[in-house]
Design an enzyme around this catalytic site. Structure first.
Site, PDB file in Angstrom:
ATOM      1  N   LYS A   1       6.806  -3.317   3.514  1.00 36.48           N
ATOM      2  CA  LYS A   1       6.752  -2.101   4.328  1.00 36.48           C
ATOM      3  C   LYS A   1       7.176  -2.496   5.738  1.00 36.48           C
ATOM      4  O   LYS A   1       6.480  -3.247   6.413  1.00 36.48           O
ATOM      5  CB  LYS A   1       5.339  -1.505   4.306  1.00 36.48           C
TER       6      LYS A   1
ATOM      7  N   ARG B   1       1.586   2.161  -9.846  1.00 43.45           N
ATOM      8  CA  ARG B   1       1.817   2.535 -11.247  1.00 43.45           C
ATOM      9  C   ARG B   1       1.738   1.322 -12.161  1.00 43.45           C
ATOM     10  O   ARG B   1       1.413   1.446 -13.342  1.00 43.45           O
ATOM     11  CB  ARG B   1       3.167   3.262 -11.364  1.00 43.45           C
TER      12      ARG B   1
HETATM   13  N1  BES Z   1       0.520   3.173  -1.478  1.00 38.38           N
HETATM   14  C1  BES Z   1       1.849   3.654  -1.399  1.00 38.38           C
HETATM   15  C2  BES Z   1       1.915   5.173  -1.285  1.00 38.38           C
HETATM   16  C3  BES Z   1       1.405   5.780  -0.009  1.00 38.38           C
HETATM   17  C4  BES Z   1       2.283   6.175   0.957  1.00 38.38           C
HETATM   18  C5  BES Z   1       0.062   6.018   0.173  1.00 38.38           C
HETATM   19  C6  BES Z   1       1.809   6.778   2.107  1.00 38.38           C
HETATM   20  C7  BES Z   1      -0.412   6.597   1.316  1.00 38.38           C
HETATM   21  C8  BES Z   1       0.461   6.984   2.284  1.00 38.38           C
HETATM   22  C9  BES Z   1       2.609   3.261  -2.637  1.00 38.38           C
HETATM   23  O1  BES Z   1       2.249   2.078  -3.248  1.00 38.38           O
HETATM   24  C10 BES Z   1       4.038   3.115  -2.257  1.00 38.38           C
HETATM   25  O2  BES Z   1       4.331   2.220  -1.518  1.00 38.38           O
HETATM   26  N2  BES Z   1       4.895   3.993  -2.785  1.00 38.38           N
HETATM   27  C11 BES Z   1       6.292   3.934  -2.534  1.00 38.38           C
HETATM   28  C12 BES Z   1       6.983   4.037  -3.869  1.00 38.38           C
HETATM   29  C13 BES Z   1       8.458   3.825  -3.804  1.00 38.38           C
HETATM   30  C14 BES Z   1       8.743   2.380  -3.486  1.00 38.38           C
HETATM   31  C15 BES Z   1       9.049   4.199  -5.123  1.00 38.38           C
HETATM   32  C16 BES Z   1       6.653   5.106  -1.669  1.00 38.38           C
HETATM   33  O3  BES Z   1       6.174   6.205  -1.880  1.00 38.38           O
HETATM   34  O4  BES Z   1       7.420   4.920  -0.731  1.00 38.38           O
HETATM   35 MN    MN Z   2       3.318   0.415  -2.458  1.00 40.19          MN
END
Ligand code: BES
Ligand code: MN
Ligand code: ZN
Length: 523
Positions: free
Chosen positions: A301, A376
């Site tokens: 991130k 997931r």
């Molecule tokens: N934990 C995050 C999702 C999330 C985003 C939770 C904002 C709370 C606030 C999740 O694991 C994630 O990183 N999702 C990615 C998925 C993508 C890489 C397909 C996302 O949503 O960007």
């Molecule tokens: Mn994630």
């Protein structure tokens, strides 16, 4: 007192070396009363020296306001004048404060509108808004609640409790906790007391969930959370807790769960809490994402704002634990299993690489196109466990899963996905009743969005929230299943409604209510 103990722990931690994590002891609290000092009393007793008197007033069609007949005529006239001046009609949320009325038994009188009807979620919010204003003002509070039902009164008291939780273990000088007694003067004290008692297990479940969500990632890693959960349920003789160690997770073939945590010194655990209140029947399973920190892995991130507060990525798992505790506390006549895969999505030389293939518990080979789509992966094995090991008759999973969901429905709603009308209907009702709102998004027609050229499936696709849902559906197979994407719902940096600052426990009451609704409908 527990407050002193944690301050001591923090001091020690700081003394040792900067960056030494706060020890986890002292963090688990045992009972409802460890969380809120405020008390509710429901028997009618005459009070003389009241700090705050809350008069709840309903809105009438003819615009008239009913003031208690037991107050003398002069007092009533004075109050009526003030209310007229403020154009008070009893509309929900309207409030007028009168101070130092002559010859009156309360220092402050708050006249508060309850509207023409007061739904459970609105009553909770009203209670919370009173709690927010009561801090420091009062020791003795009387709420004149004639005409409200026992469940409305209980909901208001519940809303106060929810708002009065504090997570202050990391403060060098915690602000004093709210500490007052509320005397509810309604029509039937015993009925209100009984209705309130039904809300306490729910609040307790929410408190435990918040404690878990709020723990920073270096203190609340998988093993720590598993232990905290075991401790939290240890007082319930009808909950059985099982914790699978990283070695066992690997041994049992849960390679998707294991893979997410393999770059961290804190490897993956699987927590299972089984409440048996329903005899021999197959359980309803709740599966919650317990990713104790989400750096994204090698798909790091990259913006400070997207990695901030990613300790809250365990909120789905926390909600599941809280819901199972709530149902057990209420002696619900149901078997419910909470399954919480716990991971720490970090990077190192041993972390899963983008493009690696993981083998899940059910044998599915997963191409990890993006290590940041880790939720997931761990849920895949959680759902497999619920289906294959627990023989669940229905599965609800809940997770802070996708930013895409936040884009679609924002953070006031979670997004729900299912092909099963019974599960959906029970969830929508639960959302309305608890005020933990849900909005249905479609699962299809999105065939092929998680196809992989390399392995059996891949962990990303488009549209994003649907890809997450379709991926999970692959593992639920033919078990009735519903998916809740609660990304963005887990916490706030400021207090809001029934929630103080921090993790809010979203999902605890939604899931508990859903289980009860679904079961009661004969499913
Ligand atoms: N934990 C995050 C999702 C999330 C985003 C939770 C904002 C709370 C606030 C999740 O694991 C994630 O990183 N999702 C990615 C998925 C993508 C890489 C397909 C996302 O949503 O960007
Ligand atoms: Mn994630
Ligand atoms: Zn995540």
């Amino acid at each position: 007192m527990s407050m002193k103990k944690s301050v001591l722990a923090l001091t020690l931690g700081t003394l040792l070396t900067a960056g030494v994590a706060l020890q986890n002891e002292a963090l688990a609290q045992a009972s409802f009363n460890d969380y809120v000092q405020t008390q509710h009393k429901f028997e009618h007793q005459h009070m003389n020296d009241v700090d705050v008197l809350v008069l709840l007033v309903a809105e009438n069609e003819d615009g008239s306001i009913a003031l208690p007949q037991m107050w003398d005529a002069d007092t009533r006239a004075m109050i009526a004048n003030a209310l007229e001046l403020e154009e008070f009609t009893g509309k929900q949320g309207q409030q007028v404060e009168l101070l130092a009325l002559p010859n009156f038994y309360a220092k402050r009188l708050w006249v508060v509108g309850t509207g023409s009807e007061l739904a459970r979620a609105d009553a909770e919010k009203l209670g919370a808004s009173l709690a927010a204003q009561l801090n420091d003002k009062a020791e003795t509070v009387v709420v004149h609640a004639k005409g409200l039902s026992d469940t409305q009164i209980a909901a208001m008291a519940h809303g106060m409790d929810l708002r009065n939780y504090r997570f202050d273990k990391y403060k060098s000088e915690p602000a004093p906790r709210p500490d007052y007694t509320v005397h509810w003067h309604g029509d039937d004290g015993d009925a209100a007391a009984a209705a309130y008692a039904q809300t306490q297990p729910l609040a307790h479940g929410v408190f435990v969930a918040r404690d878990i969500i709020n723990l920073p990632g270096s203190d609340g890693y998988p093993q720590a959370i598993a232990e905290l959960a075991q401790e939290a349920v240890s007082g319930y003789d009808d909950i059985k807790a099982t914790v699978y160690t990283p070695e066992q997770v690997k041994e049992m073939g849960m390679g998707a769960l294991y893979g997410v945590s393999q770059g961290s010194q804190h490897k993956a655990y699987l927590l299972v809490v089984e409440y048996s209140g329903g005899g021999d029947e197959a359980p309803i399973a709740l599966v919650g994402k317990g990713n104790t920190f989400d750096t994204g892995g090698y798909n790091l991130k990259t913006s400070g704002s997207s990695i901030a507060r990613m300790q809250t990525d365990k909120a789905g798992g926390a909600a599941v634990l809280g819901a199972v505790m709530a149902l057990a506390g209420k002696d619900a006549p149901i078997n419910v299993a909470g399954v919480v895969p716990l991971s720490h999505n970090l990077i190192s030389g041993s972390a899963t690489l983008p493009g690696d293939v993981l083998i899940a518990g059910d044998g599915t080979r997963i191409e990890v196109v993006n290590t940041d789509a880790e939720g997931r992966l761990i849920l895949a094995d959680g759902i497999w466990y619920a289906r294959d090991k627990l023989n669940a008759r229905a599965i609800a999973d809940i997770a802070t899963l996708t930013g895409s969901k936040v884009g679609a429905v924002g953070t006031d709603y979670s997004a729900v996905f299912s092909d099963h009308e019974d599960l959906l209907a029970a969830m929508k009702t639960a959302g309305e009743e608890t005020g933990e709102l849900v909005w249905q998004l479609p699962l299809g027609p999105y065939d092929g969005i998680i196809d992989s050229w390399l392995a059996d499936v891949q962990n990303v696709g488009s549209p994003g929230a649907q890809a997450g849902a379709r991926f999970l559906q692959h593992f639920a197979k033919d078990t009735p299943w519903i998916h809740i994407d609660m990304a963005g719902n887990a916490y706030g940096t400021g207090a809001n409604g029934i929630h103080p600052a921090g993790g809010n426990g979203y999902g605890v009451r939604l899931l508990a209510e859903w289980v009860e609704n679904y079961n009661a409908a004969g499913n």
